[in-house]
Design a protein around this motif. Structure first.
Motif, mmCIF file in Angstrom:
data_model
loop_
_atom_site.group_PDB
_atom_site.id
_atom_site.type_symbol
_atom_site.label_atom_id
_atom_site.label_comp_id
_atom_site.label_asym_id
_atom_site.label_seq_id
_atom_site.Cartn_x
_atom_site.Cartn_y
_atom_site.Cartn_z
ATOM 1 N N GLY A 1 -2.931 -2.253 -5.655
ATOM 2 C CA GLY A 1 -4.339 -2.348 -6.002
ATOM 3 C C GLY A 1 -4.929 -1.112 -6.659
ATOM 4 N N VAL A 2 -4.153 -0.027 -6.779
ATOM 5 C CA VAL A 2 -4.740 1.186 -7.363
ATOM 6 C C VAL A 2 -4.829 1.062 -8.887
ATOM 7 C CG1 VAL A 2 -4.463 3.675 -7.694
ATOM 8 C CG2 VAL A 2 -4.006 2.664 -5.472
ATOM 9 N N GLY B 1 -5.592 -8.295 6.817
ATOM 10 C CA GLY B 1 -6.413 -7.462 7.690
ATOM 11 C C GLY B 1 -6.930 -8.182 8.917
ATOM 12 N N PRO C 1 0.812 -1.217 0.000
ATOM 13 C CA PRO C 1 0.000 0.000 0.000
ATOM 14 C C PRO C 1 0.847 1.270 0.000
ATOM 15 C CG PRO C 1 -0.643 -1.456 1.801
ATOM 16 C CD PRO C 1 0.609 -2.008 1.222
ATOM 17 N N GLU C 2 0.335 2.305 -0.679
ATOM 18 C CA GLU C 2 1.018 3.591 -0.691
ATOM 19 C C GLU C 2 1.195 4.078 0.743
ATOM 20 O OE1 GLU C 2 -0.763 6.637 -3.092
ATOM 21 O OE2 GLU C 2 0.697 8.135 -2.474
ATOM 22 N N GLY C 3 2.364 4.623 1.029
ATOM 23 C CA GLY C 3 2.608 5.168 2.366
ATOM 24 C C GLY C 3 3.141 4.138 3.339
ATOM 25 N N SER C 4 3.078 2.839 2.991
ATOM 26 C CA SER C 4 3.560 1.829 3.925
ATOM 27 C C SER C 4 5.092 1.876 3.990
ATOM 28 C CB SER C 4 3.095 0.438 3.501
ATOM 29 O OG SER C 4 3.672 0.095 2.264
ATOM 30 N N PHE C 5 5.636 1.225 5.026
ATOM 31 C CA PHE C 5 7.075 1.223 5.267
ATOM 32 C C PHE C 5 7.854 0.774 4.028
ATOM 33 C CE2 PHE C 5 10.870 -0.457 7.531
ATOM 34 C CZ PHE C 5 11.218 0.708 8.180
ATOM 35 N N THR D 1 4.535 -1.266 14.017
ATOM 36 C CA THR D 1 3.339 -0.478 13.735
ATOM 37 C C THR D 1 2.109 -1.366 13.576
ATOM 38 O OG1 THR D 1 3.799 -0.486 11.378
ATOM 39 C CG2 THR D 1 4.646 1.369 12.628
ATOM 40 N N GLU D 2 2.313 -2.660 13.328
ATOM 41 C CA GLU D 2 1.170 -3.562 13.231
ATOM 42 C C GLU D 2 0.619 -3.886 14.612
ATOM 43 O OE1 GLU D 2 -0.083 -4.646 10.294
ATOM 44 O OE2 GLU D 2 1.481 -3.780 9.047
ATOM 45 N N GLY D 3 1.469 -3.734 15.641
ATOM 46 C CA GLY D 3 0.998 -3.887 17.017
ATOM 47 C C GLY D 3 0.779 -5.321 17.474
ATOM 48 N N PHE E 1 2.598 3.967 -7.802
ATOM 49 C CA PHE E 1 1.200 3.734 -7.405
ATOM 50 C C PHE E 1 1.150 2.608 -6.378
ATOM 51 C CE2 PHE E 1 0.688 5.723 -11.559
ATOM 52 C CZ PHE E 1 -0.300 6.672 -11.279
#
Ligand code: NA
Ligand code: NA
Lengths: 331, 431, 178
Positions: A45-46, A172, A12-16, A196-198, A42
């Motif tokens: 999935g976009v 998810g 995903p965009e913005g992910s590490f 960050t996934e916790g 991109f």
């Protein structure tokens, strides 16, 4: 600009991973080519399905794509050697093998011959976390009947050699199922990415070292025709941008992992480091998986995997002996 | 792209097909002939999404509940207790939605399960159908603000936040939303009793023993279901998507136990499930296609330059970001909003030193409005797909407005009292 | 003509029936996975793949059936003020001239992908089970193809005046007030 490439990725965009590999590559290409080449990244999935990046480049839907050979292992296990596999080389050995030991060249030839793609390594990762677990894992026997979210080669090793139960969980739902003990353990990514996934918030044990995935490799692929149409100076600059991205990304991973490990130490999670003898058994099981795959390919008349694996394991053995001179911090 | 979309939508072409047409038309300029190969990817992405399997399962559960007497008996029983309360059925609807929302992470499924139960009951009691439709749409939208939630999962992965923390952070705002919805219903029906009429005294004043007996009989089956769905989820037996299957299977077992499982009923229930879930899935496909072409043809750049024009360091930035999400909600579905906006907002928010969890919750709350705000309002489309002809878009559009205001009231509350979002994550075990 | 249209309806009906059967299997496979994992501590390696593939197949196999039943939501509060003839012509034109060709191309791509996956023995990319992909792709292609036919049939019905957009019965009928 002379060249604009739309480049989708599998994360995903913005992910590490996105920021560290693809966004960094786009910046480096822009800088090194003085803006003559624009990389439009991109997120997953976009533009094309997350796992169909290679196919989209082959089909010509996009000019280039960013993904990892890991997603091609089911189709052809040769990819496992380039992507790293259980028992494979450490992160720094892999980096060295790729750029100095001929690994990246072998990967490029493999992509060109099998898929008609020009491959550039843009990311070498650090070791993953072996497991966030609801049960303490200390011995090889502890993996028996363990419901363990994993995939790829490690799932096969777990099932066939360790008597564990690989469990498929969509990304998810991993957190929820781990929290509610629907699975005993999960593996996901590196410390810096996992934090960050916790998962440590819901599972009391963190198991190291990540021998199931000592490192991982990401590449940018371009269709051969598209690549060949570039002027030579741009080819050189893009290749250099890719290499720079790999090195910058690598140290960034290391730094993020160190900080994450410091943060884990401040939580209630118990960090378990497996004994060397246990680690040895797990790694040998992984290498034996790889040899079996290569033998099966050879029986089908495809010798390449066997050759690449031999080269890889030789390099690993030489590294093991030849890198002993290195100073290790902390002792 | 948007004017073309609206022209087609208002010409009465099915919404999902409008999205596909506009994506193809505008995609031709970006990809040429290859646009079809590219958009086929959107079909494949949607068809391969495991999480979406919850949709036919929850719809099947709703369809079977509606066709057996279970739903009706439940509403009659609840009416015995809440009947004299203003808007008792609407209160029940919201409560049911909140409970199902705790078992499901998608919007359409919750809404249709409860809608199929609530609409006949509300009509029976001559509810104002604006109120009724608004209640069901708003209640249905709770699916993603009460954990588990697919929106939270995707937001967290893009913004690099802990899914668990974000789940914890939306609990209080989610419950606040439930309370605000309930307050609106009760107050409105106190002021205008005819909108949500109480049942007659003869019907209400039954002997206590009879009330208890009726209630027990009516409550046991749905309670058993809720226990099955939530129980399987909370004990870790099932993942959120699998819990939907537990619900569907449990409903079939219940119907069999009650002797109401007949072949024609089963056939009808499966047929309805196929029709409704295919309708929802095709909207998802259309939305995915639309988003991808919007992103490729410079939609992301558009939003990005709007943000850049603002500059960093102004608290007004938060207001502008939320306004962008709110306005985007008129025309885009949540997944497009998250995919386009979050990567652009996140670095700015981080640079300003704003608590990213708090900001995420604000965005979540505003995203809730996107389900309800016309013209592209998925909640309304889903409801329209199941309602009888006497319930019109007029009812729905009018009906949802107060609920949108209630959502904005929650937004203001979280803005003024950040602890509503940040307290629960801060006390989470293990940190 | 009517017989041809009925035949298309029949095909969509069969595809819809297959989708219904798949929904039953979807419920079954997920329950099986839950029981296998929770009660027997032995999750399957196939339930995840089977589930998403079934859901995707249900969606496309049922799409034409949903179109036949006019279940795809329209916003008709403006268009319903137009004369019925105009509504029918607009819908017929868009279905036949725009959507049918678009879905025909999607069907063609779907078939191409199926053939390619069959030839190259393409397997699932991340699953430990690694099933062959062509049956799933074939279901998608079949659904798209039936959808194309049904779009043409609907267009013909609108054009011939056999049917009007948005006139089909609703999932819930009005309930008598007490
Ligand atoms: Na939920
Ligand atoms: Na909206």
């Amino acid at each position: 600009q002379e060249v604009t490439w739309r480049v989708p990725t599998s994360v995903p965009e913005g992910s590490f991973f996105y920021n560290n590999f693809l966004a960094r590559f786009a910046d480096n290409v822009d800088r090194l080519t003085d803006g003559r080449v624009e990389i439009q990244p991109f997120g997953a999935g976009v533009v094309v399905p997350a796992l169909k990046v290679y196919e989209a480049v082959q089909d010509g839907v996009v000019e280039a794509g960013h993904s990892t050979p890991s997603y091609l292992v089911n189709q052809d296990p040769t990819n496992a050697i380039f992507a790293s596999f259980p028992g494979g080389m450490s992160a720094e050995a892999t980096l060295t093998w790729l750029y100095e030991g001929g690994g990246a060249k072998e990967l490029a030839e493999f992509r060109k011959e099998e898929m008609g793609l020009h491959s550039m390594v843009v990311g070498v990762g650090t070791s993953e976390v072996l497991a966030h677990s609801n049960k303490p894992l200390k011995t090889v026997e502890d993996f028996e009947n363990l419901k363990y979210r994993t995939s790829g080669a490690w799932a096969a090793v777990l099932k066939e050699d360790l008597g564990g139960v690989p469990t498929v969980v969509p990304p998810g739902e991993i957190y929820t199922l781990l929290q509610r003990k629907g699975v005993d353990a999960v593996e996901w990514a590196t410390p810096g990415s996992n934090i960050t996934e916790g998962f440590h918030e819901v599972a009391p044990y963190l198991i190291l070292p990540g021998v199931h995935q000592p490192t991982f490799v990401w590449e940018v692929v371009v269709k051969e025709d598209t690549w060949n149409a570039l002027p030579d100076d741009l080819k050189t600059k893009i290749e250099l941008a890719a290499k720079l991205t790999t090195y910058e990304g690598f140290t960034h991973f290391l730094d993020a992992d160190m900080k994450a490990m410091e943060e884990f130490a401040g939580t209630n999670v118990e960090i378990i480091t497996l004994e060397p003898e246990v680690v040895g058994k797990l790694r040998e099981a992984g290498r034996s998986w790889a040899r079996k795959q290569a033998d099966a390919k050879a029986a089908d008349g495809d010798q390449r995997m066997g050759e690449v694996l031999k080269d890889y394991l030789d390099y690993q053995a030489r590294w093991t002996d030849g890198s002993k001179y290195l100073v290790r911090d902390g002792n | 792209m948007f004017p073309a979309l609206f022209a087609l939508v208002f010409a009465g072409i099915p919404v999902s097909l409008c999205l596909i047409i506009v994506a193809v038309a505008f995609g031709l300029s970006a990809f040429g002939d290859l646009v079809f190969l590219q958009l086929y990817g959107a079909v494949l992405t949607t068809a391969s999404n495991f999480n979406l399997a919850a949709i036919p399962l929850f719809v099947l559960m709703g369809a079977v509940l509606e066709r057996t007497g279970i739903a009706l008996r439940l509403f009659q029983a609840l009416q015995l207790w809440f009947g004299r309360m203003p808007g008792g059925l609407a209160v029940t609807t919201i409560a049911m939605c909140a409970i199902f929302a705790a078992a499901s992470g998608v919007v359409g499924a919750v809404e249709i399960v409860v809608g199929l139960m609530a609409i006949p009951a509300m009509q029976r009691y001559r509810y104002d159908m604006g109120l009724g439709a608004g209640t069901i749409c708003a209640g249905g939208s709770l699916g993603t603000i009460i954990p588990p939630s697919i929106v939270v999962v995707i937001y967290a992965s893009i913004a690099q936040l802990s899914i668990g923390k974000l789940f914890a952070a939306i609990i209080v705002p989610g419950l606040m939303m439930v309370v605000f919805f309930l307050a609106y219903v009760v107050v409105r029906c106190m002021l205008r009793p005819a909108d949500g009429p109480p049942v007659s005294r003869e019907e209400f004043d039954r002997p206590l023993a009879e009330k208890l007996a009726v209630t027990a009989k009516a409550l046991v089956p749905p309670l058993a279901l809720i226990v099955a769905v939530l129980g399987s989820l909370l004990t870790g037996a099932a993942s959120p998507t699998e819990a939907a299957a537990v619900g569907a299977f449990g409903t079939l077992v219940l119907a069999a136990v009650l002797g109401e499982l007949t072949f024609p009923m089963l056939r009808q229930a499966f047929a309805v499930s196929i029709r409704i879930s295919c309708m929802i899935m095709l909207i998802v496909v259309g939305g995915t296609m639309f988003t991808s072409i919007f992103a490729v043809t410079g939609g992301s750049t558009l939003v990005r330059s709007a943000v850049d024009a603002l500059g960093v360091g102004d608290v007004g930035v938060i207001a502008v970001f939320l306004a962008i999400v709110f306005v985007a909600g008129f025309v885009l579905d949540w997944i497009s909003i998250v995919l386009i906006c979050v990567p652009i907002f996140t670095p700015v928010i981080k640079a300003m030193g704003i608590d990213p969890i708090w900001f995420a919750v604000l965005v979540m709350v505003v995203i809730q409005t996107s389900y309800l705000t016309p013209p592209m309002a998925p909640s309304i489309f889903y409801l329209k797909s199941i309602t009888p002809p006497s319930i019109t878009y007029g009812h729905m559009y009018r009906g949802v407005i107060p609920f949108v205001l209630a959502q904005l009231a929650v937004l203001i509350a979280v803005l003024l009292v950040p602890a509503a979002a940040t307290y629960l994550p801060s006390i989470m075990v293990g940190l | 003509m009517t017989r041809l249209l009925d035949a298309v309806d029949g095909i969509s009906g069969i595809a819809g029936a297959i989708a219904m059967a798949m929904l039953a299997v979807l419920v079954g496979s997920m329950i099986f996975e839950v029981v296998a994992r929770y009660v027997f501590g032995a999750p399957t390696i196939w339930a995840f793949d089977i589930s998403y593939m079934l859901n995707g197949s249900i969606f496309l196999m049922g799409a034409a059936y949903a179109l036949k039943a006019d279940a795809h939501v329209r916003i008709d509060f403006l268009s319903s003020r137009l004369p019925e003839r105009v509504q029918r012509i607009v819908n017929a034109a868009v279905y036949a001239l725009v959507l049918a060709p678009v879905f025909a191309i999607f069907s063609y791509i779907g078939i191409e992908k199926t053939v390619k996956a069959y030839r190259t023995a393409e397997v699932e990319m991340v699953s430990p089970w690694a099933p062959l992909m062509w049956p799933f792709y074939a279901a998608l292609a079949a659904g798209l193809l039936v959808m194309t036919l049904q779009l043409l049939a609907e267009a013909a019905r609108f054009a011939l005046g056999h049917k009007s957009p948005g006139s089909t019965e609703h999932e819930l009928e009005d309930t008598e007030a007490l």
